[in-house]
Design a protein around this motif. Sequence first.
Motif, PDB file in Angstrom:
ATOM      1  N   HIS A   1     -23.425 -23.870 -16.259  1.00 56.87           N
ATOM      2  CA  HIS A   1     -24.165 -23.648 -15.016  1.00 56.87           C
ATOM      3  C   HIS A   1     -23.448 -22.545 -14.251  1.00 56.87           C
ATOM      4  O   HIS A   1     -22.283 -22.703 -13.870  1.00 56.87           O
ATOM      5  CB  HIS A   1     -24.229 -24.933 -14.183  1.00 56.87           C
ATOM      6  N   PHE A   2     -24.134 -21.427 -14.060  1.00 58.04           N
ATOM      7  CA  PHE A   2     -23.574 -20.279 -13.349  1.00 58.04           C
ATOM      8  C   PHE A   2     -24.285 -20.128 -12.011  1.00 58.04           C
ATOM      9  O   PHE A   2     -25.523 -20.145 -11.954  1.00 58.04           O
ATOM     10  CB  PHE A   2     -23.778 -18.990 -14.152  1.00 58.04           C
ATOM     11  N   CYS A   3     -23.501 -19.967 -10.957  1.00 60.09           N
ATOM     12  CA  CYS A   3     -24.058 -19.727  -9.622  1.00 60.09           C
ATOM     13  C   CYS A   3     -23.656 -18.327  -9.160  1.00 60.09           C
ATOM     14  O   CYS A   3     -22.460 -18.023  -9.047  1.00 60.09           O
ATOM     15  CB  CYS A   3     -23.539 -20.765  -8.625  1.00 60.09           C
TER      16      CYS A   3
ATOM     17  N   THR B   1     -28.169 -10.413 -10.910  1.00 59.34           N
ATOM     18  CA  THR B   1     -27.474 -11.680 -10.648  1.00 59.34           C
ATOM     19  C   THR B   1     -26.732 -11.668  -9.328  1.00 59.34           C
ATOM     20  O   THR B   1     -26.591 -12.693  -8.671  1.00 59.34           O
ATOM     21  CB  THR B   1     -26.465 -11.984 -11.772  1.00 59.34           C
ATOM     22  N   GLY B   2     -26.227 -10.508  -8.925  1.00 64.41           N
ATOM     23  CA  GLY B   2     -25.371 -10.457  -7.751  1.00 64.41           C
ATOM     24  C   GLY B   2     -23.977 -10.948  -8.095  1.00 64.41           C
ATOM     25  O   GLY B   2     -23.599 -11.101  -9.265  1.00 64.41           O
ATOM     26  N   ARG B   3     -23.215 -11.221  -7.063  1.00 66.18           N
ATOM     27  CA  ARG B   3     -21.822 -11.635  -7.235  1.00 66.18           C
ATOM     28  C   ARG B   3     -21.739 -13.050  -7.806  1.00 66.18           C
ATOM     29  O   ARG B   3     -22.501 -13.932  -7.427  1.00 66.18           O
ATOM     30  CB  ARG B   3     -21.112 -11.581  -5.887  1.00 66.18           C
ATOM     31  N   ALA B   4     -20.787 -13.257  -8.695  1.00 68.42           N
ATOM     32  CA  ALA B   4     -20.562 -14.601  -9.248  1.00 68.42           C
ATOM     33  C   ALA B   4     -19.799 -15.454  -8.241  1.00 68.42           C
ATOM     34  O   ALA B   4     -18.827 -15.000  -7.634  1.00 68.42           O
ATOM     35  CB  ALA B   4     -19.781 -14.507 -10.547  1.00 68.42           C
ATOM     36  N   TYR B   5     -20.244 -16.702  -8.074  1.00 69.98           N
ATOM     37  CA  TYR B   5     -19.579 -17.669  -7.207  1.00 69.98           C
ATOM     38  C   TYR B   5     -18.824 -18.730  -8.010  1.00 69.98           C
ATOM     39  O   TYR B   5     -17.648 -18.977  -7.794  1.00 69.98           O
ATOM     40  CB  TYR B   5     -20.603 -18.398  -6.324  1.00 69.98           C
TER      41      TYR B   5
ATOM     42  N   ASP C   1     -12.701 -11.813 -11.222  1.00 67.26           N
ATOM     43  CA  ASP C   1     -13.676 -11.257 -10.287  1.00 67.26           C
ATOM     44  C   ASP C   1     -13.706 -12.013  -8.963  1.00 67.26           C
ATOM     45  O   ASP C   1     -14.518 -11.700  -8.087  1.00 67.26           O
ATOM     46  CB  ASP C   1     -15.071 -11.210 -10.914  1.00 67.26           C
ATOM     47  N   GLY C   2     -12.850 -13.032  -8.811  1.00 61.54           N
ATOM     48  CA  GLY C   2     -12.789 -13.811  -7.577  1.00 61.54           C
ATOM     49  C   GLY C   2     -13.605 -15.084  -7.601  1.00 61.54           C
ATOM     50  O   GLY C   2     -13.451 -15.942  -6.721  1.00 61.54           O
ATOM     51  N   SER C   3     -14.468 -15.249  -8.583  1.00 61.85           N
ATOM     52  CA  SER C   3     -15.273 -16.470  -8.665  1.00 61.85           C
ATOM     53  C   SER C   3     -14.430 -17.638  -9.156  1.00 61.85           C
ATOM     54  O   SER C   3     -13.311 -17.463  -9.636  1.00 61.85           O
ATOM     55  CB  SER C   3     -16.478 -16.254  -9.594  1.00 61.85           C
TER      56      SER C   3
END
Length: 352
Positions: free
Chosen positions: A243-245, A143-147, A223-225
């Motif tokens: 919806h997760f980016c 997934t990588g980092r959550a935005y 986590d900063g998102s």
Amino acid sequence: METKYRVGIAGAGIGWLHAAAFQELGNWFEICSVCDINEARALNLAETCGAKATTDFQQLLEQKDLDIIDICTPSYLHTQQTLAALRAGKHVILEKPAAGSLREVDEMIAADRSSEKRILPIFQQRLGVGVQKLKFLQSRGLTGRAYLCVAETAWRRRPEYYETWHGRWATELGGPLVTLGIHAHDVAMHVLGPAKRVSAQIATLVNPIETEDCAAISMQMEDGSMASFSVTTGCAREITRHHFCFSRLSAESNFEPYGNTSEPWTFSGDTPEIDQEIEQALLEFKPLPEGIPGLFYRYYQAIEKGTELPVTLQDARRSIELITAIYYSARTGQTVGLPIESDHPYYNGWFE
């Protein structure tokens, strides 16, 4: 030979769904007793399950042959009934919300630690196969980092819904934040982790009730998102949506109001190469049971093997902490930092 746990269900409303799940897992659970203050409702569910019926919760606790008390009663009874069940030497399954304050949750955590029995809070939506897939991709580092996360709970509740205990501070403990949107918010935190900062607005716009029935929440996660949650009981077409980016992909649920964490979910890679990675990874994915049956399936395994529960009291505390922050922010206009400690004005509850 496998252990079979004998269950007493308290509350013949949502208790019907729990009963169906226990019956689906009939090799592991047996419903032996049903309790409800409405005798006709208790008898109706008990007859369906081949169980005894009672209108007295204390009588339920005194049944020595019961291993588990499944608490499906109105919100304001949850803490006192959970603590009473633990004192009676029973395992506990506990519908949401777990409590009406952080203090009450901490009391349950302390009681749980000093008991040999185990409390399972109900958050079954986190076990939907769509969410299972997302967590699987997360565990693979795909997934990588959550935005950003958007979670919507847009349902419809009409005046008759509020004729008994809903919509009242003293009995429901809040509005849809506490008993409806709580599932979608748990799913978001199950994926992203806890919130760090919370800012919220609430309003009563749909029905003439004591509590809120609309809410808009903006958050920064640990986590900063970022995350945006919305809840209403005034949507003509009911939906629930996540919806997760992430930096490498996006994940979007279906819109099914009461089951959006089940399939289908859409996973879109940021490049064609990532799409291929996702496709290849999901070939190895093996789903576990979902929903309430899936939760009880994992509960059985955890009790038998002494492993971690699928939902813990710390998860329930995180949920109650978020609700506490939302109400405090909405009423004061302040952004609330988490965690909330015992000296916070709302530690003992968000209503009088």
